[in-house]
Design a protein around this motif. Structure first.
Motif, PDB file in Angstrom:
ATOM      1  N   HIS A 295      45.212  19.926  14.944  1.00 35.04           N
ATOM      2  CA  HIS A 295      44.422  18.828  14.405  1.00 35.04           C
ATOM      3  C   HIS A 295      44.545  18.763  12.878  1.00 35.04           C
ATOM      4  N   LEU A 336      42.858  11.321  13.827  1.00 38.46           N
ATOM      5  CA  LEU A 336      42.051  10.682  14.880  1.00 38.46           C
ATOM      6  C   LEU A 336      42.859  10.451  16.164  1.00 38.46           C
ATOM      7  N   GLN A 361      33.884  16.404  16.239  1.00 37.84           N
ATOM      8  CA  GLN A 361      33.976  15.267  15.321  1.00 37.84           C
ATOM      9  C   GLN A 361      32.591  14.752  14.939  1.00 37.84           C
ATOM     10  N   TRP A 430      36.827   8.020   6.486  1.00 40.40           N
ATOM     11  CA  TRP A 430      36.574   7.931   7.936  1.00 40.40           C
ATOM     12  C   TRP A 430      36.363   6.477   8.347  1.00 40.40           C
TER      13      TRP A 430
END
Ligand SMILES: [Zn+2]
Length: 497
Positions: A295, A336, A361, A430
């Motif tokens: 990730h 994402l 998350q 984000w």
């Protein structure tokens, strides 16, 4: 380096020289950060680099900005003002960093380096052990209290010398953060996700044999570590995984320099060092196995592609300086992908992993919602001792996790703070990434990550370097204002799908 030295003192450089000096200074600072972080050098000194380039950060340099477009001048002025303050803080930061690098923690008859002990905390299956080790870590946090106080006092003096009433006003002006908007939007997000987050947290707490309402701060790392899925994410698979991801998008592997070498002093945290943009961009990884390796590698690859594919003909100001929310946003667009069902299935088929990953998350986003609530007050007066309790309240309310019984959590009230409210930058990023992912899915479908034309589209935008701000791109593509709603939609669909 010799060229840089020759210009290190004396009168401020001529206007065109200013841009070259800024670029050379950044190159030197990033090379130092790369060498220390990659374990090629034992100790760093940012203060020495600032000393060498002190003429850059004198008020006289700000008074001699080169003629040119308003955005170029604004970026340079903002950079020089931030550097003026950072130069004054650098000695405090060096002392703090080097003390933490040298600090050890007693553990079971042995002494663990502080940074390894922080990682070890998440590995301990026994709750009492975790409580005890957390207490030992807190002693180290307290030991750098003087350096932290010195750094924040110096920060306050610096921003006031630049004419701002306080640190928050300086961050809003120099980084274009609209803090009231971010506070409203994160409060809305926290309320809206409370039920889902509470359910996911409860599922995870059950597995650890802890009642949800009893989860404490020293349990959090263990609960978010995901050790049971480690076999799906072997450390040796990280590089082939990144190669495959780039190949699917039709993007070149050679856009950056991957550093996967094993060195004892290498920082376990992955990072990207854009030393010279676009020619010398490092992607530094130290995989240990686990989903987080993959990730964070995706996240850092987003940065590396953004800098590595920046148009070399672009004004150096826009290759180097600008809205950090943009490069963080590109990094999030890639990371994402873990919420994307078809992409994730190429790695791990388990449905429970989806719920676990959504929890990690939501934890992060809610933690940052708590951080911005806290930091919007902290930056107004970082020396106010009343902030210690506020830190604990904001974090506990946001994450639904209780502090430790001994009251050690509050000891992080000055260290769990991002410089220059970078927290706001992450939140903006984000928001941008959620909206941009929606655009990619509308144009290319859920499998956009396997469409070379989507890769080419992204590469064209990365070519524009740091010139646009996130709001410019949202407007250009009709994506509406900065909001966490698109990302919330992605999170919910991932859990339902
Ligand atoms: Zn990042």
């Amino acid at each position: 380096m010799a060229r840089a030295k020759a210009r290190g003192s004396g009168s401020p450089p001529p206007p065109s020289g200013l841009v070259r000096s800024v670029d050379a200074f950044c190159e030197e600072l990033l090379r130092e950060a790369y060498q220390v972080g990659a374990g090629l050098k034992a100790k760093g000194s940012e203060a020495a680099i600032y000393r060498k380039w002190r003429s850059l950060f004198l008020p006289s340099a700000m008074a001699r900005l080169p003629e040119g477009p308003a955005r170029t001048r604004a970026r340079l002025e903002e950079f020089l003002k931030v550097g003026y303050v950072d130069r004054a803080i650098a000695p405090w930061q060096d002392r703090r960093r080097n003390r933490l690098l040298a600090a050890t923690v007693p553990w079971r008859g042995d002494r663990l380096p502080f940074f390894s002990a922080s990682v070890h905390l998440a590995e301990l299956p026994d709750r009492e052990d975790r409580r005890e080790l957390y207490g030992e870590l807190a002693k180290v946090w307290r030991s750098v209290g003087q350096e932290e106080e010195g750094a924040w006092a110096t920060f306050g003096e610096g921003v006031r010398a630049l004419g701002y009433p306080d640190g928050r006003a300086a961050c809003e002006a120099l980084f274009h953060y609209r803090v009231p908007h971010l506070l409203r939007e994160t409060r809305r997000f926290s309320a809206s996700t409370e039920k889902l987050y509470g359910t996911l947290l409860g599922e995870r707490a059950d597995l650890e044999g802890i009642a949800r309402a009893e989860v404490r701060i020293y349990d959090a790392g263990r609960m978010l570590r995901g050790t049971s899925w480690r076999e799906h994410f072997p450390s040796r698979g990280v590089q082939p995984f990144l190669r495959r991801t780039l190949r699917d998008l039709g993007l070149p592997w050679g856009a950056f320099r991957p550093d996967l070498a094993v060195r004892p002093r290498k920082n376990p945290r992955a990072f990207c060092a854009p030393i010279r943009i676009p020619e010398e961009v490092y992607l530094v990884l130290r995989p240990v196995g686990g989903h987080d390796d993959y990730h964070t590698a995706l996240h850092e690859t987003g940065h590396a592609l953004h800098f590595g594919l920046t148009d070399p003909a672009l004004d150096p100001v826009f290759r180097r300086l600008g809205d950090a929310s943009l490069t963080e946003g590109w990094a999030f667009v890639l990371d994402l992908l873990f919420l994307n069902r078809s992409f994730r299935r190429t790695l791990i088929p388990n449905a429970e992993f989806v719920r676990f990953f959504a929890l990690t998350q939501l934890w992060m986003l809610r933690r940052y919602a708590g951080k911005i609530a806290y930091e919007s007050r902290f930056f107004q007066d970082p020396l106010d001792p009343g902030l210690r309790d506020l830190y604990v309240r904001c974090q506990s309310r946001a994450t639904l996790v209780r502090p430790d019984e001994q009251g050690n959590m509050g000891d992080r009230w000055r260290s769990d703070v991002d410089p220059w409210m970078y927290t706001a930058g992450y939140l903006r990023a984000w928001m941008f990434a959620g909206s941009f992912t929606q655009l990619l899915e509308e144009r290319w479908g859920e499998r956009w990550w396997s469409e070379p034309s989507a890769g080419a589209f992204l590469a064209r935008l990365w070519g524009r370097g740091q010139h646009p701000e996130v709001e410019d791109l949202l407007e250009e593509f009709g994506l509406g204002p900065l909001s966490l709603r698109p990302l919330e939609g992605l999170l919910r669909r991932s859990v339902e799908g």
